[in-house]
Motif scaffolding. Structure first.
Motif, PDB file in Angstrom:
ATOM      1  N   ASP A 293     -10.145   2.577  -4.844  1.00 52.16           N
ATOM      2  CA  ASP A 293      -9.945   1.619  -3.761  1.00 52.16           C
ATOM      3  C   ASP A 293      -8.848   0.617  -4.117  1.00 52.16           C
ATOM      4  O   ASP A 293      -8.559   0.384  -5.290  1.00 52.16           O
ATOM      5  CB  ASP A 293     -11.257   0.868  -3.480  1.00 52.16           C
ATOM      6  CG  ASP A 293     -12.391   1.806  -3.103  1.00 52.16           C
ATOM      7  OD1 ASP A 293     -12.167   2.677  -2.240  1.00 52.16           O
ATOM      8  OD2 ASP A 293     -13.481   1.696  -3.705  1.00 52.16           O
TER       9      ASP A 293
ATOM     10  N   ASP B  37      -9.357  -6.791  -0.739  1.00 49.31           N
ATOM     11  CA  ASP B  37      -8.376  -7.722  -0.161  1.00 49.31           C
ATOM     12  C   ASP B  37      -8.785  -9.166  -0.497  1.00 49.31           C
ATOM     13  O   ASP B  37      -7.936 -10.002  -0.855  1.00 49.31           O
ATOM     14  CB  ASP B  37      -8.311  -7.566   1.360  1.00 49.31           C
ATOM     15  CG  ASP B  37      -7.600  -6.304   1.804  1.00 49.31           C
ATOM     16  OD1 ASP B  37      -6.877  -5.703   0.976  1.00 49.31           O
ATOM     17  OD2 ASP B  37      -7.756  -5.916   2.982  1.00 49.31           O
TER      18      ASP B  37
ATOM     19  N   GLY C 110      -7.020  -3.322  -2.804  1.00 53.83           N
ATOM     20  CA  GLY C 110      -6.927  -4.502  -1.951  1.00 53.83           C
ATOM     21  C   GLY C 110      -5.574  -5.165  -2.150  1.00 53.83           C
ATOM     22  O   GLY C 110      -5.010  -5.097  -3.241  1.00 53.83           O
ATOM     23  N   ILE C 111      -5.044  -5.783  -1.092  1.00 50.84           N
ATOM     24  CA  ILE C 111      -3.699  -6.358  -1.132  1.00 50.84           C
ATOM     25  C   ILE C 111      -3.702  -7.741  -0.510  1.00 50.84           C
ATOM     26  O   ILE C 111      -4.366  -7.978   0.510  1.00 50.84           O
ATOM     27  CB  ILE C 111      -2.696  -5.455  -0.372  1.00 50.84           C
ATOM     28  CG1 ILE C 111      -2.673  -4.055  -0.980  1.00 50.84           C
ATOM     29  CG2 ILE C 111      -1.290  -6.047  -0.381  1.00 50.84           C
ATOM     30  CD1 ILE C 111      -1.831  -3.070  -0.224  1.00 50.84           C
TER      31      ILE C 111
ATOM     32  N   LEU D 106      -1.968  -6.977  -5.978  1.00 51.27           N
ATOM     33  CA  LEU D 106      -2.681  -5.720  -5.758  1.00 51.27           C
ATOM     34  C   LEU D 106      -3.879  -5.657  -6.700  1.00 51.27           C
ATOM     35  O   LEU D 106      -3.738  -5.905  -7.902  1.00 51.27           O
ATOM     36  CB  LEU D 106      -1.769  -4.521  -6.034  1.00 51.27           C
ATOM     37  CG  LEU D 106      -0.438  -4.466  -5.284  1.00 51.27           C
ATOM     38  CD1 LEU D 106       0.396  -3.305  -5.806  1.00 51.27           C
ATOM     39  CD2 LEU D 106      -0.671  -4.326  -3.789  1.00 51.27           C
TER      40      LEU D 106
ATOM     41  N   GLN E 199      -8.104   4.243  -1.206  1.00 52.17           N
ATOM     42  CA  GLN E 199      -8.660   3.803   0.066  1.00 52.17           C
ATOM     43  C   GLN E 199      -8.537   2.280   0.176  1.00 52.17           C
ATOM     44  O   GLN E 199      -8.857   1.556  -0.760  1.00 52.17           O
ATOM     45  CB  GLN E 199     -10.134   4.218   0.187  1.00 52.17           C
ATOM     46  CG  GLN E 199     -10.362   5.714   0.117  1.00 52.17           C
ATOM     47  CD  GLN E 199      -9.717   6.439   1.279  1.00 52.17           C
ATOM     48  OE1 GLN E 199      -9.822   5.999   2.429  1.00 52.17           O
ATOM     49  NE2 GLN E 199      -9.047   7.548   0.997  1.00 52.17           N
ATOM     50  N   LYS E 200      -8.076   1.815   1.333  1.00 50.85           N
ATOM     51  CA  LYS E 200      -7.947   0.376   1.549  1.00 50.85           C
ATOM     52  C   LYS E 200      -9.334  -0.251   1.633  1.00 50.85           C
ATOM     53  O   LYS E 200     -10.224   0.242   2.333  1.00 50.85           O
ATOM     54  CB  LYS E 200      -7.195   0.127   2.854  1.00 50.85           C
ATOM     55  CG  LYS E 200      -6.787  -1.320   3.082  1.00 50.85           C
ATOM     56  CD  LYS E 200      -5.696  -1.754   2.148  1.00 50.85           C
ATOM     57  CE  LYS E 200      -4.992  -3.017   2.675  1.00 50.85           C
ATOM     58  NZ  LYS E 200      -5.906  -4.109   2.922  1.00 50.85           N
ATOM     59  N   SER E 201      -9.524  -1.365   0.918  1.00 49.71           N
ATOM     60  CA  SER E 201     -10.820  -2.038   0.867  1.00 49.71           C
ATOM     61  C   SER E 201     -10.663  -3.501   1.263  1.00 49.71           C
ATOM     62  O   SER E 201      -9.920  -4.249   0.623  1.00 49.71           O
ATOM     63  CB  SER E 201     -11.398  -1.940  -0.555  1.00 49.71           C
ATOM     64  OG  SER E 201     -12.475  -2.833  -0.725  1.00 49.71           O
ATOM     65  N   SER E 202     -11.361  -3.918   2.312  1.00 42.90           N
ATOM     66  CA  SER E 202     -11.312  -5.313   2.732  1.00 42.90           C
ATOM     67  C   SER E 202     -11.945  -6.223   1.680  1.00 42.90           C
ATOM     68  O   SER E 202     -11.556  -7.390   1.518  1.00 42.90           O
ATOM     69  CB  SER E 202     -12.017  -5.490   4.081  1.00 42.90           C
ATOM     70  OG  SER E 202     -13.370  -5.060   4.007  1.00 42.90           O
TER      71      SER E 202
ATOM     72  N   LEU F  61       0.825  -1.192   0.000  1.00 41.23           N
ATOM     73  CA  LEU F  61       0.000   0.000   0.000  1.00 41.23           C
ATOM     74  C   LEU F  61       0.865   1.250   0.000  1.00 41.23           C
ATOM     75  O   LEU F  61       0.605   2.208  -0.723  1.00 41.23           O
ATOM     76  CB  LEU F  61      -0.940  -0.006   1.210  1.00 41.23           C
ATOM     77  CG  LEU F  61      -1.852   1.219   1.359  1.00 41.23           C
ATOM     78  CD1 LEU F  61      -2.779   1.343   0.158  1.00 41.23           C
ATOM     79  CD2 LEU F  61      -2.654   1.133   2.652  1.00 41.23           C
TER      80      LEU F  61
ATOM     81  N   GLN G 106       0.768   4.150  -2.857  1.00 40.58           N
ATOM     82  CA  GLN G 106       0.403   5.523  -2.500  1.00 40.58           C
ATOM     83  C   GLN G 106       1.519   6.493  -2.833  1.00 40.58           C
ATOM     84  O   GLN G 106       1.276   7.610  -3.316  1.00 40.58           O
ATOM     85  CB  GLN G 106       0.065   5.611  -0.995  1.00 40.58           C
ATOM     86  CG  GLN G 106      -1.025   4.675  -0.514  1.00 40.58           C
ATOM     87  CD  GLN G 106      -2.422   5.024  -1.008  1.00 40.58           C
ATOM     88  OE1 GLN G 106      -2.604   5.360  -2.169  1.00 40.58           O
ATOM     89  NE2 GLN G 106      -3.406   4.915  -0.130  1.00 40.58           N
TER      90      GLN G 106
END
Length: 314
Positions: free
Chosen positions: A115, A58, A117-118, A127, A52-55, A30, A34
């Motif tokens: 968004d 993920d 996810g990782i 990613l 924005q991090k998104s579960s 991340l 960024q």
């Protein structure tokens, strides 16, 4: 993204190109993404807002890592994507920085993406980045436009440490129309400019410095000869280091670089159209300028441009 976040990411980009923070070990993928978005992939493309991090994404990244097709993984996760981009790299995140710049920057910099996810497994990282939409069936891979390669560094205070002179500094600048660059830069300073969302009032003109032109030419030829595009050279010297090594008494140093433009008008307009470059040009603290270019000699055959803007120590 609010003003505080914009300021934060601008600082991260400056640390990357000025102090070489890119060599440090990053916390996770991340941070890599960024920072690349904030700094325009080190100047290859325009900067973009933080993701924005998104579960949910993920989960999509984990399914993709498990063998599902990327589009199916996104759909199965329940994320309704309008557009999406995926990247997979192997190795530590500090190594991934260069890998992603070389192979995936146009995906990382998708302006419509919101968004991310990782998923990590061993040395591999997957990613998944996406733009939300109402209809999952409309999801499509993101096609990136071609953009000019320009990188900016906001002015920074001189380094507190001393450094050995850079051995690549050349004796004379390349034969360019420096007076044309000066005219265009000072026209912008005379009339004021809008740098992104920030408005600058008219400021005093800058004057040409042969000494700074020599330093600019040294960095331009070094990038051209060794096929790289960074503010920090291969010996780890920053713009301020190079100015000091030339014996110039500086108080503040800013540097704009570009790859590709073929004329003074094109390169100055490109810098003025980019907020970071434009802010350097419009900074009232700068009084002297050096400008030079050098043709690429390895894999790249375009022109490498370097503009130094300096406040001399009085």
């Amino acid at each position: 993204m609010n003003a505080a976040m914009k300021s934060l990411w601008r600082c991260l980009a400056v640390l990357l190109v000025i102090t070489g923070a890119g060599r440090a070990a990053f916390a996770d993928g991340l941070y890599v993404v960024q920072t690349l978005r904030a700094g325009g992939c080190g100047g290859l493309v325009p900067s973009a807002q933080a993701l924005q991090k998104s579960s949910t994404l993920d989960q999509a990244a984990a399914q993709w890592a498990g063998g599902h097709a990327a589009d199916a993984a996104i759909e199965h996760s329940g994320y309704h994507a309008q557009q999406w981009a995926t990247l997979h790299y192997r190795g530590a995140d500090n190594q991934a920085f260069q890998q992603l710049r070389n192979a995936g920057c146009r995906n990382v910099l998708g302006a419509t993406l919101r968004d991310i996810g990782i998923y990590h497994q061993g040395q591999d990282t997957w990613l998944v980045m996406a733009a939300p939409g109402r209809d999952a069936g409309s999801a499509a891979p993101l096609a990136m436009p071609r953009t000019p390669a320009i990188v900016a560094a906001t002015p920074t205070a001189p380094a507190t440490h001393t450094s050995a002179p850079a051995t690549h500094v050349a004796a004379a600048p390349a034969p360019i129309d420096a007076s044309r660059v000066l005219k265009l830069v000072n026209a912008a300073r005379e009339h004021g400019a809008l740098c992104g969302s920030r408005s600058f009032a008219p400021v005093p003109p800058v004057r040409l410095s042969d000494q700074l032109a020599d330093v600019a030419y040294g960095h331009a030829t070094d990038m051209a000869e060794h096929n790289y595009f960074e503010h920090e050279d291969l010996q780890g010297h920053t713009p301020a280091d190079r100015v000091k090594a030339a014996g110039y008494a500086e108080k503040l140093v800013g540097e704009n670089i570009a790859y590709g433009p073929t004329s003074a008008d094109e390169v100055v307009q490109g810098w003025l159209d980019s907020p970071g470059h434009c802010e350097n040009i419009m900074d009232p603290r700068f009084a002297e300028m050096g400008i030079a270019y050098a043709p690429g000699r390895v894999q790249r055959h375009g022109l490498y441009w370097v503009q130094l803007l300096v406040a001399p120590r009085v």
